[in-house]
Design a protein around this motif. Sequence first.
Motif, PDB file in Angstrom:
ATOM      1  N   TRP A 126       0.866  -1.180   0.000  1.00  0.00           N
ATOM      2  CA  TRP A 126       0.000   0.000   0.000  1.00  0.00           C
ATOM      3  C   TRP A 126       0.903   1.230   0.000  1.00  0.00           C
ATOM      4  CZ3 TRP A 126      -5.142   0.899  -0.398  1.00  0.00           C
ATOM      5  CH2 TRP A 126      -5.993  -0.200  -0.272  1.00  0.00           C
ATOM      6  N   PHE A 175      -3.029  -1.463   4.786  1.00  0.00           N
ATOM      7  CA  PHE A 175      -3.673  -0.158   4.666  1.00  0.00           C
ATOM      8  C   PHE A 175      -3.624   0.587   6.003  1.00  0.00           C
ATOM      9  CE2 PHE A 175      -7.454   2.435   5.377  1.00  0.00           C
ATOM     10  CZ  PHE A 175      -7.297   3.377   4.371  1.00  0.00           C
ATOM     11  N   GLU A 176      -3.877  -0.139   7.068  1.00  0.00           N
ATOM     12  CA  GLU A 176      -3.926   0.494   8.392  1.00  0.00           C
ATOM     13  C   GLU A 176      -2.604   1.190   8.713  1.00  0.00           C
ATOM     14  OE1 GLU A 176      -4.842  -2.591   7.692  1.00  0.00           O
ATOM     15  OE2 GLU A 176      -6.532  -3.262   8.945  1.00  0.00           O
ATOM     16  N   HIS A 231      -2.053   4.214   6.384  1.00  0.00           N
ATOM     17  CA  HIS A 231      -2.988   5.281   6.756  1.00  0.00           C
ATOM     18  C   HIS A 231      -2.425   6.060   7.944  1.00  0.00           C
ATOM     19  CE1 HIS A 231      -6.823   6.699   8.739  1.00  0.00           C
ATOM     20  NE2 HIS A 231      -6.951   7.181   7.523  1.00  0.00           N
ATOM     21  N   PHE A 272      -4.652   7.024  -1.289  1.00  0.00           N
ATOM     22  CA  PHE A 272      -4.174   5.666  -1.019  1.00  0.00           C
ATOM     23  C   PHE A 272      -4.287   4.788  -2.259  1.00  0.00           C
ATOM     24  CE2 PHE A 272      -5.617   7.482   2.987  1.00  0.00           C
ATOM     25  CZ  PHE A 272      -4.486   7.294   3.769  1.00  0.00           C
ATOM     26  N   GLN A 273      -3.327   3.897  -2.375  1.00  0.00           N
ATOM     27  CA  GLN A 273      -3.327   2.993  -3.530  1.00  0.00           C
ATOM     28  C   GLN A 273      -2.637   1.691  -3.149  1.00  0.00           C
ATOM     29  OE1 GLN A 273      -1.360   4.500  -7.061  1.00  0.00           O
ATOM     30  NE2 GLN A 273      -2.280   2.913  -8.338  1.00  0.00           N
ATOM     31  N   LYS A 274      -3.210   0.579  -3.603  1.00  0.00           N
ATOM     32  CA  LYS A 274      -2.533  -0.724  -3.457  1.00  0.00           C
ATOM     33  C   LYS A 274      -1.839  -1.023  -4.772  1.00  0.00           C
ATOM     34  CE  LYS A 274      -1.136  -4.550  -1.844  1.00  0.00           C
ATOM     35  NZ  LYS A 274      -1.700  -5.783  -1.470  1.00  0.00           N
ATOM     36  N   GLU A 331      -6.544   3.452 -13.895  1.00  0.00           N
ATOM     37  CA  GLU A 331      -6.720   3.707 -12.457  1.00  0.00           C
ATOM     38  C   GLU A 331      -6.965   5.197 -12.268  1.00  0.00           C
ATOM     39  OE1 GLU A 331      -4.675   1.606  -9.473  1.00  0.00           O
ATOM     40  OE2 GLU A 331      -3.699   0.238 -10.874  1.00  0.00           O
ATOM     41  N   SER A 366      -9.362   9.540  -0.123  1.00  0.00           N
ATOM     42  CA  SER A 366      -9.158   9.444  -1.569  1.00  0.00           C
ATOM     43  C   SER A 366      -8.359   8.194  -1.914  1.00  0.00           C
ATOM     44  CB  SER A 366      -8.402  10.669  -2.067  1.00  0.00           C
ATOM     45  OG  SER A 366      -9.197  11.825  -1.891  1.00  0.00           O
ATOM     46  N   PHE A 367      -8.740   7.588  -3.022  1.00  0.00           N
ATOM     47  CA  PHE A 367      -8.076   6.367  -3.468  1.00  0.00           C
ATOM     48  C   PHE A 367      -7.793   6.455  -4.957  1.00  0.00           C
ATOM     49  CE2 PHE A 367     -10.489   5.204   0.240  1.00  0.00           C
ATOM     50  CZ  PHE A 367      -9.653   4.349   0.926  1.00  0.00           C
ATOM     51  N   GLN A 368      -6.709   5.839  -5.346  1.00  0.00           N
ATOM     52  CA  GLN A 368      -6.420   5.588  -6.749  1.00  0.00           C
ATOM     53  C   GLN A 368      -7.006   4.206  -6.997  1.00  0.00           C
ATOM     54  OE1 GLN A 368      -4.878   8.135  -8.258  1.00  0.00           O
ATOM     55  NE2 GLN A 368      -4.914   7.209 -10.276  1.00  0.00           N
ATOM     56  N   ALA A 396     -10.325  -3.156   5.256  1.00  0.00           N
ATOM     57  CA  ALA A 396      -9.640  -2.246   6.186  1.00  0.00           C
ATOM     58  C   ALA A 396     -10.044  -0.791   5.964  1.00  0.00           C
ATOM     59  CB  ALA A 396      -8.128  -2.386   6.016  1.00  0.00           C
ATOM     60  N   THR A 397     -10.464  -0.458   4.758  1.00  0.00           N
ATOM     61  CA  THR A 397     -10.812   0.936   4.487  1.00  0.00           C
ATOM     62  C   THR A 397     -12.164   1.310   5.122  1.00  0.00           C
ATOM     63  OG1 THR A 397     -11.910   0.434   2.375  1.00  0.00           O
ATOM     64  CG2 THR A 397      -9.570   0.912   2.300  1.00  0.00           C
ATOM     65  N   HIS A 436      -6.655  -8.959  -6.703  1.00  0.00           N
ATOM     66  CA  HIS A 436      -6.222  -7.578  -6.499  1.00  0.00           C
ATOM     67  C   HIS A 436      -6.781  -7.077  -5.177  1.00  0.00           C
ATOM     68  CE1 HIS A 436      -5.055  -3.547  -7.286  1.00  0.00           C
ATOM     69  NE2 HIS A 436      -6.281  -3.099  -7.432  1.00  0.00           N
ATOM     70  N   GLU A 437      -5.920  -6.512  -4.365  1.00  0.00           N
ATOM     71  CA  GLU A 437      -6.347  -6.127  -3.024  1.00  0.00           C
ATOM     72  C   GLU A 437      -6.637  -4.637  -2.895  1.00  0.00           C
ATOM     73  OE1 GLU A 437      -3.930  -8.092   0.107  1.00  0.00           O
ATOM     74  OE2 GLU A 437      -2.962  -9.015  -1.615  1.00  0.00           O
ATOM     75  N   GLY A 438      -6.622  -3.934  -3.983  1.00  0.00           N
ATOM     76  CA  GLY A 438      -6.909  -2.514  -3.930  1.00  0.00           C
ATOM     77  C   GLY A 438      -8.369  -2.218  -4.187  1.00  0.00           C
ATOM     78  N   ALA A 439      -8.658  -0.967  -4.521  1.00  0.00           N
ATOM     79  CA  ALA A 439     -10.033  -0.540  -4.775  1.00  0.00           C
ATOM     80  C   ALA A 439     -10.395  -0.843  -6.228  1.00  0.00           C
ATOM     81  CB  ALA A 439     -10.147   0.954  -4.488  1.00  0.00           C
TER      82      ALA A 439
END
Lengths: 73, 152
Positions: free
Chosen positions: A22, A39-40, A43, A56-58, B27, B40-42, B57-58, B116-119
Amino acid sequence: MPRKEKAQRPPDVDVGKYGGKWIAWDHHSRKVIASGRTFEAVHKAALKTGEKDPIFQKVPRADQYFIGHLHHF
Amino acid sequence: MLFSYQRHWFPASDRNRVGGFTIYRPEILVRVFGPDTSKSFQALVDTGSDVTIFPYATADALGVIPDRKLTRQVQSASGHAVEVFMGEITLELRQGQDYYHWTTAIGFASVTGSMHEGALLGHEGFLEYFTATFDGKKRELSLKPNSRLPKR
């Protein structure tokens, strides 16, 4: 005359450095201000830098490609 | 609204092509409003995803309490079944003075390395509200709202 739309350009991602992590960008998306496994943690670390509105981005792992995603069943 | 794809730079390694390479992915920057705050997220715009999914988690950071009675099973491309908890949030896309802002239910998933673990911005909650044009040559995504986009 119609207004020519300008594309919003996101920052480049260095997958070699951040693959699998992350990351948090500053609010201008100019630099990475925190990175980590969860993420935690990111953050918390991002807010600790004083940045009020991080992005935030993974980042996917460097050895993975994507093929399609989620299907509801 | 027009969004350039995001450039992902993969360095050279013994697993990939010599000299490294680049992948461009659609993205985009999205803002998520929960009951307590917004973040905010990408996020990856994913036409292969039936639903819009954010990491579990978000939810906590946004103050969303996912409804554990309202769960769904989703399946990743690799075949892994993942349970997602639904929660209501507001999404916002913004470019300069222009913005779109709508409330919708999305899934929050606890995931492992199997996907994929993102948004992920999928059909339900996101793409259903837009006419999306993916321009591979220009590496740009155009999103034009349709009549399904909830009015404010």
